[in-house]
Design an enzyme around this catalytic site. Structure first.
Site, PDB file in Angstrom:
ATOM      1  N   HIS A   1      44.088  43.115  13.009  1.00 34.95           N
ATOM      2  CA  HIS A   1      45.612  42.844  13.557  1.00 34.95           C
ATOM      3  C   HIS A   1      46.531  41.793  12.547  1.00 34.95           C
ATOM      4  O   HIS A   1      47.563  42.119  12.049  1.00 34.95           O
ATOM      5  CB  HIS A   1      45.427  42.154  14.982  1.00 34.95           C
ATOM      6  CG  HIS A   1      46.704  42.025  15.494  1.00 34.95           C
ATOM      7  ND1 HIS A   1      47.328  40.620  15.726  1.00 34.95           N
ATOM      8  CD2 HIS A   1      47.521  42.810  15.932  1.00 34.95           C
ATOM      9  CE1 HIS A   1      48.608  41.073  16.207  1.00 34.95           C
ATOM     10  NE2 HIS A   1      48.784  42.336  16.355  1.00 34.95           N
TER      11      HIS A   1
ATOM     12  N   HIS B   1      55.219  44.431  12.992  1.00 39.21           N
ATOM     13  CA  HIS B   1      56.038  44.033  13.861  1.00 39.21           C
ATOM     14  C   HIS B   1      57.537  44.115  13.510  1.00 39.21           C
ATOM     15  O   HIS B   1      57.885  44.082  12.352  1.00 39.21           O
ATOM     16  CB  HIS B   1      55.621  42.401  14.292  1.00 39.21           C
ATOM     17  CG  HIS B   1      54.412  42.372  14.867  1.00 39.21           C
ATOM     18  ND1 HIS B   1      53.404  42.013  14.452  1.00 39.21           N
ATOM     19  CD2 HIS B   1      53.933  42.666  16.256  1.00 39.21           C
ATOM     20  CE1 HIS B   1      52.315  42.033  15.029  1.00 39.21           C
ATOM     21  NE2 HIS B   1      52.451  42.240  16.141  1.00 39.21           N
TER      22      HIS B   1
ATOM     23  N   HIS C   1      49.805  49.492  17.402  1.00 39.67           N
ATOM     24  CA  HIS C   1      48.934  48.776  18.526  1.00 39.67           C
ATOM     25  C   HIS C   1      48.082  49.741  19.231  1.00 39.67           C
ATOM     26  O   HIS C   1      47.025  49.462  20.006  1.00 39.67           O
ATOM     27  CB  HIS C   1      49.826  47.825  19.232  1.00 39.67           C
ATOM     28  CG  HIS C   1      50.208  46.714  18.498  1.00 39.67           C
ATOM     29  ND1 HIS C   1      51.587  46.681  17.788  1.00 39.67           N
ATOM     30  CD2 HIS C   1      49.818  45.669  18.297  1.00 39.67           C
ATOM     31  CE1 HIS C   1      51.578  45.284  16.988  1.00 39.67           C
ATOM     32  NE2 HIS C   1      50.623  44.672  17.402  1.00 39.67           N
TER      33      HIS C   1
ATOM     34  N   HIS D   1      57.006  41.795  25.635  1.00 36.66           N
ATOM     35  CA  HIS D   1      55.989  41.659  24.880  1.00 36.66           C
ATOM     36  C   HIS D   1      55.725  40.418  24.224  1.00 36.66           C
ATOM     37  O   HIS D   1      54.604  39.691  24.564  1.00 36.66           O
ATOM     38  CB  HIS D   1      55.690  42.734  24.028  1.00 36.66           C
ATOM     39  CG  HIS D   1      54.582  42.504  22.719  1.00 36.66           C
ATOM     40  ND1 HIS D   1      55.258  41.842  21.697  1.00 36.66           N
ATOM     41  CD2 HIS D   1      53.409  42.450  22.736  1.00 36.66           C
ATOM     42  CE1 HIS D   1      54.318  41.715  20.851  1.00 36.66           C
ATOM     43  NE2 HIS D   1      53.346  42.098  21.437  1.00 36.66           N
TER      44      HIS D   1
ATOM     45  N   HIS E   1      52.844  36.870  24.870  1.00 38.27           N
ATOM     46  CA  HIS E   1      52.207  36.287  23.666  1.00 38.27           C
ATOM     47  C   HIS E   1      52.305  34.875  23.995  1.00 38.27           C
ATOM     48  O   HIS E   1      51.322  33.966  23.932  1.00 38.27           O
ATOM     49  CB  HIS E   1      52.534  36.694  22.462  1.00 38.27           C
ATOM     50  CG  HIS E   1      51.670  37.954  21.938  1.00 38.27           C
ATOM     51  ND1 HIS E   1      50.389  38.041  21.476  1.00 38.27           N
ATOM     52  CD2 HIS E   1      52.123  39.425  21.708  1.00 38.27           C
ATOM     53  CE1 HIS E   1      50.095  38.951  21.138  1.00 38.27           C
ATOM     54  NE2 HIS E   1      51.151  40.103  21.492  1.00 38.27           N
TER      55      HIS E   1
ATOM     56  N   PHE F   1      50.559  35.535  15.872  1.00 38.69           N
ATOM     57  CA  PHE F   1      50.072  37.126  15.531  1.00 38.69           C
ATOM     58  C   PHE F   1      48.642  37.034  14.779  1.00 38.69           C
ATOM     59  O   PHE F   1      47.662  37.595  15.025  1.00 38.69           O
ATOM     60  CB  PHE F   1      50.761  37.846  14.587  1.00 38.69           C
ATOM     61  CG  PHE F   1      51.952  38.310  15.266  1.00 38.69           C
ATOM     62  CD1 PHE F   1      51.853  38.919  16.641  1.00 38.69           C
ATOM     63  CD2 PHE F   1      53.413  38.210  14.728  1.00 38.69           C
ATOM     64  CE1 PHE F   1      52.714  39.505  17.396  1.00 38.69           C
ATOM     65  CE2 PHE F   1      54.416  38.984  15.681  1.00 38.69           C
ATOM     66  CZ  PHE F   1      54.213  39.313  16.761  1.00 38.69           C
TER      67      PHE F   1
ATOM     68  N   HIS G   1      48.003  44.712  25.396  1.00 40.11           N
ATOM     69  CA  HIS G   1      48.581  45.781  24.744  1.00 40.11           C
ATOM     70  C   HIS G   1      48.213  47.141  25.545  1.00 40.11           C
ATOM     71  O   HIS G   1      49.043  48.129  25.082  1.00 40.11           O
ATOM     72  CB  HIS G   1      48.044  45.739  23.294  1.00 40.11           C
ATOM     73  CG  HIS G   1      49.151  44.899  22.498  1.00 40.11           C
ATOM     74  ND1 HIS G   1      50.103  45.352  21.939  1.00 40.11           N
ATOM     75  CD2 HIS G   1      49.135  43.518  22.222  1.00 40.11           C
ATOM     76  CE1 HIS G   1      51.067  44.520  21.372  1.00 40.11           C
ATOM     77  NE2 HIS G   1      50.219  43.520  21.332  1.00 40.11           N
TER      78      HIS G   1
HETATM   79 CU1  C2O Z   1      50.535  42.747  17.026  1.00 40.48          CU
HETATM   80 CU2  C2O Z   1      51.162  41.935  20.768  1.00 40.48          CU
HETATM   81  O1  C2O Z   1      50.815  41.849  18.602  1.00 40.48           O
END
Ligand code: C2O
Length: 603
Positions: free
Chosen positions: A179, A200, A209, A334, A338, A354, A367
């Site tokens: 990731h 992103h 994702h 989203h 995080h 990230f 996700h």
């Molecule tokens: Cu690559 Cu929720 O992130």
């Protein structure tokens, strides 16, 4: 040539209950294929009596907007993106993973480089090479965990991932690196060594994702000897799922991660979280209603692929900072989840940055719901604009993951659209956010007075740009078109475009946008989700490559694009000649300079 008549479309969409709508074709109904739609009687396209949603009451007007243009959009069904996207397809230069300084303390390291890939072992993904003994049914986490056998399997699988040697690409640590590699610019783009691949804030987000959790799920299944094992999804769009699923809080389990915000372990999540110093002062019920309205806006009010998936990104772009435009799927909630889940300190580790996010097992659960939202948006919601993109440069982009046997596999965006074909599906949960009455109470209207036809007198309300975003900016924006019919609204979304430039931001960055609001904002307080709320710019801070390789040209031409059509109807301003736009800084906006606020129409 195939030709769909209006009545064909009417039959296939109108007679199917909302949540049982037949999956849309994987290939998008895209004009670029020369797929003609004809409509001789557009009127029959919005016969509301033919449409019976399965769950609860639903805002008819949205349905009409969504459906009215089935035929009206005949001439303009397309990807929602410019047709002249002819630059080279993005390819990760996976042999040259670079060190990054993505970590919170700025140290340069290889925390984003997964194990080296042997090119002779790298194969292209083929469906037949990844058979599925059963269809994996991903369940909401708060329900899945009631099954003790499943829960034990899940914990065992994660425990095994944690204890694999760290050189094994299937270990949790390496999964997180995969990731990080794609999220913090560890790979140069083939042919463009000065740019770094970034998934992103672009149209790569959804597909990347999906592949990531796809392989994570297969690895888990393999490690526990149950190839049909299905991941849970964090059902944060339903009141029962709006807290961290309790199994993640069991300190003795492999699902636990100490690097989470201790204040949030049992709280109702704030899907518009600001990371401000004052925690939300809503009670649970108010917070739930706010959350439902936010999801309603990011899903139902967003009608075009560009607005949902994010901006195009082709080789040569410097990634997120050139015309950066994350879609609603990524921006909120989203990003907010995080930040809300991660610690307040140590750069937000794990979930709030990230580079470290995928070290926390809850990442994959979060996700899974983001992924489910993608399926719901393209399949279950009305409106012919809700399609996967069909742009060759996009379809041919690939990423490299490691499969359940630790072998590298090259996966293409084009193979990611059909979840059942990939072997998984989502257990249905009621979508309460479709029901306006279950979301936050409607505030009283404060519409801007219609301005006179000759505009010379209203200049004082229009702000001169550029303007630094260090306090609330309010400006009047004239609307090029008003009084649009339902068919026109379906054909073209009215979009508010906030253009801005920015310096580097390393932490969370967020500002909110309101239309015709009363203008009382507590800058350290909570974002209030109400009819006037148009959306937010949100970005998790992260660097790209060592010393931020993408800083060159960074921060120019960023655009936040927010759908207006439904919002203006909600606030009774669809006929107004101008709107009042408020841009409210929340956190990390010190270096943001707003350069323009305009209205565009996206077909
Ligand atoms: Cu690559 Cu929720 O992130």
């Amino acid at each position: 040539m195939a030709s769909l008549s209006c009545s064909t479309l009417t039959t296939s969409i109108f007679h199917t209950p909302l949540l049982l709508k037949t999956p849309k074709p994987t290939k998008s109904k895209n004009g670029t294929n020369g797929f003609p739609y004809s409509c001789k009687k557009p009127i029959s396209c919005h016969n509301k009596n033919n449409y019976e949603p399965q769950i609860g009451p639903i805002d008819r007007r949205n349905m009409l907007i969504g459906l009215g243009g089935l035929c009206g959009s005949a001439a303009t069904l397309n990807s929602g993106l410019p047709a002249n996207t002819l630059a080279a397809t993005i390819e990760p230069d996976y042999q040259n993973c670079t060190l990054t300084d993505a970590a919170w303390d700025g140290s340069v390291g290889d925390q984003c480089c997964p194990p080296k890939i042997d090119p002779s072992k790298l194969v292209d993904f083929k469906f037949e090479n990844y058979p599925n003994p059963v269809l994996r049914v991903r369940k909401p986490a708060h329900l899945a965990m009631k099954d003790p056998i499943w829960l034990e399997d899940y914990k065992t699988g994660i425990a095994k991932m944690r204890s694999l040697p760290t050189t094994d690409p299937r270990s949790l640590v390496q999964q997180a690196r995969v990731h990080c590699a794609y999220c913090d610019g560890a790979y140069p783009v083939v042919g463009y060594p000065d740019t770094r691949l970034e998934v992103h804030t672009t149209w790569l987000f959804a597909s990347f994702h999906r592949w990531e959790i796809y392989f994570f799920e297969r690895i888990l299944g393999k490690l526990i000897g149950k190839p049909g094992f299905a991941l849970p999804y964090w059902n944060w769009d339903h009141p029962d799922g709006m807290r961290i699923p309790a199994m993640f809080n069991d300190i003795n389990s492999s699902l636990y991660d100490p690097k989470r915000n201790p204040d949030h372990l049992t709280k109702v999540v704030d899907l518009a979280y600001n990371k401000s110093f004052i925690e939300p002062d809503y009670n649970d019920q108010e917070q739930i209603q706010q959350n439902l309205l936010l999801v309603r806006k990011q899903m139902l009010y967003v009608t075009k692929p560009e607005l949902f998936f994010g901006a195009e990104y082709v080789a040569g772009d410097v990634g997120q900072f050139k015309s950066a435009n994350a879609g609603s799927l990524e921006r909120s909630p989203h990003n907010n989840i995080h930040i809300w889940t991660g610690q307040k300190t140590e750069g937000g580790q794990n979930m709030g940055a990230f580079w470290s996010a995928a070290r926390d097992p809850i990442f994959y659960c979060h996700h899974a719901n983001v992924d489910r939202m993608w399926d719901i948006w393209t399949r279950d919601l009305p409106g012919e604009g809700r399609v996967n993109l069909n742009v060759p440069d996009y379809l041919n982009i690939y990423f490299i993951f490691f499969d359940e046997n630790a072998n590298p596999v090259r996966v293409y965006i084009r193979d990611s659209f059909d979840s059942e074909k990939l072997g998984f599906t989502y257990q249905k949960q009621p979508l309460l956010w479709l029901d306006r009455n279950k979301t936050a109470p409607k505030p009283k209207r404060t519409t801007l007075k219609a301005v006179p036809k000759r505009r010379t007198a209203v200049k004082s309300d229009v702000v001169e740009f550029p303007k630094t975003l260090n306090s609330v900016i309010e400006t009047k924006v004239e609307r090029p078109k008003k009084n649009r019919s339902a068919i026109e609204k379906e054909k073209e979304e009215e979009v508010l475009v906030i253009s801005f430039e920015s310096g580097m931001w390393m932490g969370f960055c967020k500002f909110d946008v309101y239309v015709n609001d009363d203008g009382k904002y507590d800058l350290k307080g909570k974002t209030q989700i109400k009819d006037e709320y148009a959306g937010s710019f949100t970005s998790l801070g992260h660097k790209d490559g060592e010393k931020g390789m993408m800083r060159n040209g960074m921060g120019k031409n960023i655009e936040l694009k927010l759908a207006l059509t439904n919002l203006l109807d909600d606030i009774g301003a669809a006929e107004d000649e101008a709107i009042q736009v408020a841009i409210v800084p929340r956190i990390g906006t010190e270096s943001i300079v707003i350069t323009g606020v305009d209205i565009q129409f996206i077909a």
